[in-house]
Design a protein around this motif. Sequence first.
Motif, mmCIF file in Angstrom:
data_model
loop_
_atom_site.group_PDB
_atom_site.id
_atom_site.type_symbol
_atom_site.label_atom_id
_atom_site.label_comp_id
_atom_site.label_asym_id
_atom_site.label_seq_id
_atom_site.Cartn_x
_atom_site.Cartn_y
_atom_site.Cartn_z
ATOM 1 N N ARG A 19 0.848 -1.201 0.000
ATOM 2 C CA ARG A 19 0.000 0.000 0.000
ATOM 3 C C ARG A 19 0.880 1.247 0.000
ATOM 4 O O ARG A 19 1.283 1.760 1.047
ATOM 5 N N LEU A 20 1.168 1.756 -1.189
ATOM 6 C CA LEU A 20 2.038 2.921 -1.310
ATOM 7 C C LEU A 20 1.403 4.154 -0.685
ATOM 8 O O LEU A 20 2.104 5.100 -0.317
ATOM 9 N N SER A 21 0.080 4.126 -0.540
ATOM 10 C CA SER A 21 -0.619 5.294 0.015
ATOM 11 C C SER A 21 -0.274 5.529 1.475
ATOM 12 O O SER A 21 -0.511 6.622 1.997
ATOM 13 N N ARG A 29 3.697 8.074 -2.422
ATOM 14 C CA ARG A 29 2.230 8.065 -2.332
ATOM 15 C C ARG A 29 1.587 8.392 -3.680
ATOM 16 O O ARG A 29 0.487 7.920 -3.985
ATOM 17 N N SER A 32 0.270 5.476 -5.777
ATOM 18 C CA SER A 32 -0.773 4.586 -5.250
ATOM 19 C C SER A 32 -1.734 4.197 -6.372
ATOM 20 O O SER A 32 -2.016 4.977 -7.275
ATOM 21 N N CYS A 33 -2.215 2.946 -6.295
ATOM 22 C CA CYS A 33 -3.158 2.438 -7.305
ATOM 23 C C CYS A 33 -4.514 2.095 -6.690
ATOM 24 O O CYS A 33 -5.299 1.347 -7.283
ATOM 25 N N GLU A 34 -4.784 2.647 -5.510
ATOM 26 C CA GLU A 34 -6.002 2.265 -4.802
ATOM 27 C C GLU A 34 -7.273 2.658 -5.539
ATOM 28 O O GLU A 34 -8.336 2.074 -5.302
#
Length: 962
Positions: A19-21, A29, A32-34
């Motif tokens: 989770r890069l976020s 951040r 992020s691919c969320e």
Amino acid sequence: MTQTVDYYMNNHLIHKNRRLSTSTSEWVRSFSCEDLKPLIVCRGPIRKEAMDVYGEMGITHFGILLSEKDSIVYPNALAPELRQLTDSRRVHRVPDYTGASKEERVERIHQIIRIATDNGYDSIFAGYGFMAEDDEFVAAIENAGLKFIGPCSATQAGAGKKDEAKRTALTVNVSVTPGIDNVTARTLLKKHPTREKLLALAKSDGLACDAKIINDPGISLEDLADHILYASYAKGVDLFSIEELCAQVQAEVAAMFKKYPQSRVRLKAIGGGGGKGQRILGASLLTVKNADDKAIAKAAAEAPTLVREILNEVKANGVGDNKNILVELNIEQTRHNEIQLLGNGEWCIALGGRDCSLQMHEQKLLEVSVTQEGLAAAIAKAKAAGKKSEVKALESDLTVLKRMEEESERFGKAVGLDSASTFECIVDRDRHFFMEVNTRIQVEHRVTELCYSLKFTNPKDKKDFFVVESLVEAMALLAQHKERLPKPERIVRFNASVEARLNATDASLSPHAGGMIRYWSKPIEGEIRDDQGISMLNPDTGLFVKYKVAGAYDSNIALLLTNGEDRLDSYERMSAVIRSTTLRGSDLATNLEFHYGLVNWFLGNNVNAKPTTRFVVPYLTLVGTLKEEANKMDPVYAFLQMKKHYAKRIAEQFPDDPQVAKNMSALLDRKGTLITRPMERLLGDPHLLSGWLSMNTKNFRIDDGKVVWLRNPLGVLNETYEYLHMSFRPHKPAAEIIWGHDNELLQQSLRFSRTLREKFGLARDEYFKLNEFLQNDEPQGGFDADTWEQIRSTHFGYEAGLELLGMLFMIGENTRFWDLRVEEDLEITIPDYLTDPDLQARMKKILVPPPVTKADEIVAACGGMYYAQEAPGMPHFVEEGMHFEKGQPLYIIEVMKMFNKVYAPFSGTVDKILIQGGDGIIVQKGQPLFKVTPDEKFIEVDLNEIEREKRALTTKYLKAVL
């Protein structure tokens, strides 16, 4: 993906947070691919892996596609993925992933895109499935405003089509296989041989051609024909018939045979993958030094049938389909190496190689990492051991690998690669030839992931970075942030890794569909198992949920992976994984035992060996000869005969003391099951026997037809129980392990032998010296006479009967098992007799006898989809009342993506066709298809004669060990 693979840096374990976020870095951040919303349209292990990776990345809105033909929707076979994805709104169903025809394929493409747009998905991931390399599918996705998580349509068209990829390779100085890549253009020119006629054809058919190209007087006729053909594909018309294409291919094949004597030719569809759409012809010319025109014409005459099979298999036989087929020289002594690539359209990075040579029917079985770091370590180890030939061979591999990596990056940049792809090559000793590019992630991608991670660093701050360990994650990142992603640095995790494909195949590696998995043991420490979630337990009951293996698409059940500091380490871990795996079911067959035998064959020979793509079939043939010989052995009869031998021997030595003979008989009785149970296991499975013989190669020799032990047979017996996973474990059922009283006797024997060795200061491998001591009548080692005699008697008693194990070595000797060997330069010598097609066919039937059938029936050779004709519109292979000859094609079974033509095992007449309802009907193995009248009566087997043969051979082998 049952277990998460953790990231290693400087030998320290780091649990990777995808989770890069959550990063403290604003730059990290931003990647992020969320908010990505992918629809997963692939199946098998990659679908479950994508679900797991997306979940770990924080992606919450993803869905999956299920096909009605997929085994996971069969009754009582709940999709493992559905145990995890319980929201029914994110599960979508289609009749089939690709459709059976061009029209159905186009319909399916639009259906999938509608599902995506109607349900709020913004992207589509096709994994390594059927749609992953379809440039039309990808273009349709892009035109609909969706992202494709994979190479873009331009890259798919330029690199995914084998003919275009070959032309691109030539322009950027990449070594290619000799052959023809434009047989369709040549077919068109055969009908319209001039520029004027080609242009007239384009005009009469109203084809939308590029004026700049058709008005260019400098363009070659073949290139002009190619351009007009592509315009015909766009309009959906055919400019020549399949018969005309077949005739042209036949002529090109004949020309190849003349140009390259004693060679075979490979026909390859420009689409397909995973072995689909490929055939080889010309076997009859391999041994002919100067083939005449008649022999060449006869060999080339096979081409039309194979062309139809290829087009049928890749579903390119519809009107307007691109029917181009590559006609290439088949490099006989080939190793199949591939380079993992990743790019963003501007940069391209190679992530080492994989050796995929261990394959059969173009289907990969065991895949091994090939990296610069791993080869450098192997070279250093071989140098330290003084193995000059091995060092030279490994250094050659390192040179070739560096060239392939450099060429692959150059090719990737040339086609604007903007995701994951694989650059595939044929390696022939110190040469390599580019073969094709798979514009998708590969089944074996995790072999690379275990060797390398990707470090993405902020160009403005070298201390600001994030690490990606999953190619599935990297593909998602590229789909979402393509141009912004800087070129990563590859970081070594392990020097070696290996993957075994667990497939639904029988002991001869033929497809075996239809089984039910009812139990699968838990993964052991260090095992990485991508099993689609099949071995997930019911969360409420903790029980295994049975799973139906229908085989409508492919044979793969799971991917088993291990890693290590070197190849030996990874192979030893793989052996431990397979040994510890228990897989049970009904009507279930897998290649688990094959893998165990194969892995141990390499462990017993040399794990750095260089098998070619020709290795597996001769190896299987050799394993078949083991089974044929083992079938003639009776270990219980041997044990009883051995008891008689000892009784006679003792009676001669102690004529006045019958109690000694009685005591010896009682001692041997105690050993009966200790010795015969593992022998029966080995004799019952030739794959297990192959691995065992390989691992024990250095433990014996044969002098004048007699087995001489070079190691204490007690130690070999103990290791045999470990090898068979039958060592004593109190929690296991007695049927699966050594029995308690046998284990007690074995451990007593081992303790005595160890104590005796230590007393004389002998190493484990100095069994000869120990025997020399014990041959002395005079006391040794400071023992008194009585103690010395007791020691000798005890040693004799503990080892008595173990000679029977030596009979297994005689099976190896009698079948010439060790003629298949690894040489000092790592090349593998395959004896000529193992390449005999007749022997190969006979051993296949020994490994897996044909289905039980009545004398007046022909039954399905395996489960799958039944076809009565070679291609739509062609006549059926047989009709009622028709006479057929032995070897004549009777029907086709499509199973595990491949079309398998089945030939008549005998000649006869078809009385009645039992299968009704047209092509594509699913049949089960052994299902009656035709009622027939054979030309000759079947002869029943004489069971008494078989028993006499078994006892005769068993007696013969006993003489070699007693």
